[in-house]
Design a protein around this motif. Sequence first.
Motif, PDB file in Angstrom:
ATOM      1  N   SER A 147      -1.151  11.544  -8.642  1.00 52.27           N
ATOM      2  CA  SER A 147      -2.058  11.211  -7.554  1.00 52.27           C
ATOM      3  C   SER A 147      -1.944   9.740  -7.179  1.00 52.27           C
ATOM      4  O   SER A 147      -2.393   9.336  -6.137  1.00 52.27           O
ATOM      5  N   CYS A 148      -1.318   8.953  -8.037  1.00 50.44           N
ATOM      6  CA  CYS A 148      -1.149   7.534  -7.758  1.00 50.44           C
ATOM      7  C   CYS A 148       0.234   7.239  -7.195  1.00 50.44           C
ATOM      8  O   CYS A 148       0.715   6.118  -7.292  1.00 50.44           O
ATOM      9  N   SER A 149       0.909   8.255  -6.656  1.00 51.23           N
ATOM     10  CA  SER A 149       2.222   7.970  -6.093  1.00 51.23           C
ATOM     11  C   SER A 149       2.043   6.947  -4.975  1.00 51.23           C
ATOM     12  O   SER A 149       1.095   7.000  -4.213  1.00 51.23           O
ATOM     13  N   ARG A 150       2.963   6.043  -4.892  1.00 52.36           N
ATOM     14  CA  ARG A 150       2.843   4.885  -4.023  1.00 52.36           C
ATOM     15  C   ARG A 150       3.147   5.269  -2.578  1.00 52.36           C
ATOM     16  O   ARG A 150       4.256   5.671  -2.249  1.00 52.36           O
ATOM     17  N   THR A 151       2.148   5.159  -1.739  1.00 51.47           N
ATOM     18  CA  THR A 151       2.324   5.384  -0.311  1.00 51.47           C
ATOM     19  C   THR A 151       1.809   4.167   0.428  1.00 51.47           C
ATOM     20  O   THR A 151       1.053   3.366  -0.102  1.00 51.47           O
ATOM     21  N   GLY A 152       2.242   4.045   1.643  1.00 53.02           N
ATOM     22  CA  GLY A 152       1.814   2.913   2.453  1.00 53.02           C
ATOM     23  C   GLY A 152       2.648   2.822   3.712  1.00 53.02           C
ATOM     24  O   GLY A 152       3.182   3.810   4.192  1.00 53.02           O
ATOM     25  N   THR A 153       2.808   1.596   4.198  1.00 52.12           N
ATOM     26  CA  THR A 153       3.546   1.339   5.433  1.00 52.12           C
ATOM     27  C   THR A 153       4.909   0.752   5.098  1.00 52.12           C
ATOM     28  O   THR A 153       5.008  -0.220   4.349  1.00 52.12           O
ATOM     29  N   CYS A 154       5.937   1.340   5.661  1.00 51.83           N
ATOM     30  CA  CYS A 154       7.305   0.863   5.445  1.00 51.83           C
ATOM     31  C   CYS A 154       7.443  -0.518   6.072  1.00 51.83           C
ATOM     32  O   CYS A 154       7.046  -0.737   7.216  1.00 51.83           O
ATOM     33  N   GLU A 155       8.018  -1.437   5.305  1.00 50.23           N
ATOM     34  CA  GLU A 155       8.164  -2.805   5.777  1.00 50.23           C
ATOM     35  C   GLU A 155       9.298  -2.965   6.794  1.00 50.23           C
ATOM     36  O   GLU A 155       9.404  -4.013   7.428  1.00 50.23           O
ATOM     37  N   MET A 156      10.129  -1.945   6.952  1.00 53.23           N
ATOM     38  CA  MET A 156      11.239  -2.063   7.890  1.00 53.23           C
ATOM     39  C   MET A 156      10.916  -1.382   9.218  1.00 53.23           C
ATOM     40  O   MET A 156      11.039  -1.998  10.268  1.00 53.23           O
ATOM     41  N   CYS A 157      10.501  -0.125   9.172  1.00 49.21           N
ATOM     42  CA  CYS A 157      10.285   0.612  10.421  1.00 49.21           C
ATOM     43  C   CYS A 157       8.813   0.700  10.824  1.00 49.21           C
ATOM     44  O   CYS A 157       8.512   1.078  11.947  1.00 49.21           O
ATOM     45  N   GLY A 158       7.905   0.396   9.898  1.00 49.25           N
ATOM     46  CA  GLY A 158       6.487   0.410  10.221  1.00 49.25           C
ATOM     47  C   GLY A 158       5.817   1.767  10.131  1.00 49.25           C
ATOM     48  O   GLY A 158       4.646   1.901  10.492  1.00 49.25           O
ATOM     49  N   LYS A 159       6.527   2.809   9.644  1.00 50.35           N
ATOM     50  CA  LYS A 159       5.889   4.122   9.477  1.00 50.35           C
ATOM     51  C   LYS A 159       4.745   3.993   8.484  1.00 50.35           C
ATOM     52  O   LYS A 159       4.880   3.339   7.453  1.00 50.35           O
ATOM     53  N   LYS A 160       3.640   4.655   8.800  1.00 48.98           N
ATOM     54  CA  LYS A 160       2.446   4.558   7.962  1.00 48.98           C
ATOM     55  C   LYS A 160       2.277   5.806   7.112  1.00 48.98           C
ATOM     56  O   LYS A 160       2.733   6.881   7.467  1.00 48.98           O
ATOM     57  N   ASN A 161       1.608   5.630   5.980  1.00 44.12           N
ATOM     58  CA  ASN A 161       1.286   6.719   5.050  1.00 44.12           C
ATOM     59  C   ASN A 161       2.531   7.497   4.616  1.00 44.12           C
ATOM     60  O   ASN A 161       2.557   8.720   4.644  1.00 44.12           O
ATOM     61  N   VAL A 162       3.578   6.767   4.236  1.00 49.91           N
ATOM     62  CA  VAL A 162       4.806   7.383   3.740  1.00 49.91           C
ATOM     63  C   VAL A 162       5.026   6.958   2.300  1.00 49.91           C
ATOM     64  O   VAL A 162       4.512   5.938   1.845  1.00 49.91           O
ATOM     65  N   LYS A 163       5.766   7.771   1.570  1.00 47.72           N
ATOM     66  CA  LYS A 163       6.120   7.417   0.209  1.00 47.72           C
ATOM     67  C   LYS A 163       7.045   6.210   0.260  1.00 47.72           C
ATOM     68  O   LYS A 163       7.997   6.184   1.036  1.00 47.72           O
ATOM     69  N   LEU A 164       6.752   5.202  -0.545  1.00 53.77           N
ATOM     70  CA  LEU A 164       7.517   3.958  -0.528  1.00 53.77           C
ATOM     71  C   LEU A 164       8.419   3.841  -1.742  1.00 53.77           C
ATOM     72  O   LEU A 164       8.058   4.267  -2.839  1.00 53.77           O
ATOM     73  N   TYR A 165       9.572   3.256  -1.518  1.00 56.86           N
ATOM     74  CA  TYR A 165      10.534   2.958  -2.572  1.00 56.86           C
ATOM     75  C   TYR A 165      10.731   1.453  -2.601  1.00 56.86           C
ATOM     76  O   TYR A 165      10.894   0.825  -1.564  1.00 56.86           O
ATOM     77  N   THR A 166      10.729   0.894  -3.787  1.00 55.26           N
ATOM     78  CA  THR A 166      10.918  -0.543  -3.929  1.00 55.26           C
ATOM     79  C   THR A 166      12.410  -0.844  -4.001  1.00 55.26           C
ATOM     80  O   THR A 166      13.126  -0.267  -4.806  1.00 55.26           O
ATOM     81  N   VAL A 167      12.858  -1.731  -3.128  1.00 57.46           N
ATOM     82  CA  VAL A 167      14.253  -2.148  -3.084  1.00 57.46           C
ATOM     83  C   VAL A 167      14.277  -3.647  -3.334  1.00 57.46           C
ATOM     84  O   VAL A 167      13.613  -4.408  -2.628  1.00 57.46           O
ATOM     85  N   LYS A 168      15.048  -4.052  -4.352  1.00 55.71           N
ATOM     86  CA  LYS A 168      15.141  -5.468  -4.675  1.00 55.71           C
ATOM     87  C   LYS A 168      16.374  -6.050  -4.013  1.00 55.71           C
ATOM     88  O   LYS A 168      17.484  -5.561  -4.200  1.00 55.71           O
ATOM     89  N   ASP A 169      16.156  -7.078  -3.222  1.00 57.87           N
ATOM     90  CA  ASP A 169      17.229  -7.795  -2.560  1.00 57.87           C
ATOM     91  C   ASP A 169      17.438  -9.105  -3.310  1.00 57.87           C
ATOM     92  O   ASP A 169      16.667  -9.449  -4.202  1.00 57.87           O
ATOM     93  N   ASP A 170      18.471  -9.836  -2.949  1.00 59.70           N
ATOM     94  CA  ASP A 170      18.728 -11.116  -3.596  1.00 59.70           C
ATOM     95  C   ASP A 170      17.545 -12.067  -3.445  1.00 59.70           C
ATOM     96  O   ASP A 170      17.231 -12.824  -4.352  1.00 59.70           O
ATOM     97  N   GLU A 171      16.881 -12.022  -2.283  1.00 67.24           N
ATOM     98  CA  GLU A 171      15.815 -12.960  -1.991  1.00 67.24           C
ATOM     99  C   GLU A 171      14.414 -12.381  -2.100  1.00 67.24           C
ATOM    100  O   GLU A 171      13.453 -13.108  -2.275  1.00 67.24           O
TER     101      GLU A 171
END
Length: 184
Positions: free
Chosen positions: A22-46
Motif C-alpha cells: 500500500s506504500c508503493s511510491r506514486t506521484g508526479t513524474c519529474e519529466m513528463c508531469g503525469k500525475k498519480n503514476v508509479k515512480l521509479y528512481t533513476v540516479k544520474d551523475d548529477e
Amino acid sequence: MKARFLFIFLAVFLSCGLAFTSCSRTGTCEMCGKKNVKLYTVKDDESVLNLCSDCKKAYEINKENEKILSEQDDSTKGKKAYDWYSSLDQLETYIIDPEPYIVRVQIVLGYKKNDKKVSNEITSHRIELVDSLRNFFSMQTRETLKTSNEKNLRLEILKLINTSVLENQKILDVRFTKMEVIQK
C-alpha cells in the motif's frame, strides 16, 4: 507453541506485506508531469529523478544512445563534415495516438566523408531501412514527436539503423529535413 509462533509470524508478515504494497511510491513524474503514476528512481551523475515507466524507458534509451555516440571512431568524433544519404523516400504513417494523426517525415543519414562502403550498404538495405523507419514512427505519439524531443528521436533512429538494419557500416548522424504531425 509452534502453531502459535507460526500464527503470529504469518500475521506480522501479512500485515507488513500489505503495508509495503500500500506504500508503493506514486506521484508526479519529474519529466513528463503525469500525475498519480508509479515512480521509479533513476540516479544520474548529477541528480536523482523520479520518473514514470515510460520516461524511465526513454531515459535509459537516451543513455544507451549517448554511449553509442561516444564510442564513434575518433577520426569522425566531433566533426560535422559528413556525406549525407538523402535518397530515402518521404515516410508517411499513422501514429499510435487515440485520435487519428499521421506523421510525414523526410530523413537524411550522415556518414564519414568519402566512405562509399556506407553509401553502398545503405542503398543495398534501403527497403529494410524504410520499413524499419516506418515501423518506428508508427509506434510514436504526438508527445514523442515534439520538436523538444527531436534529439532523442534522432539518437533512437541512429541506434535502430546501426544495430538492426546495417550489417557492417555505421551511420554517424540522423537529421530531419521535414517532420509534420497532421490530424486526419
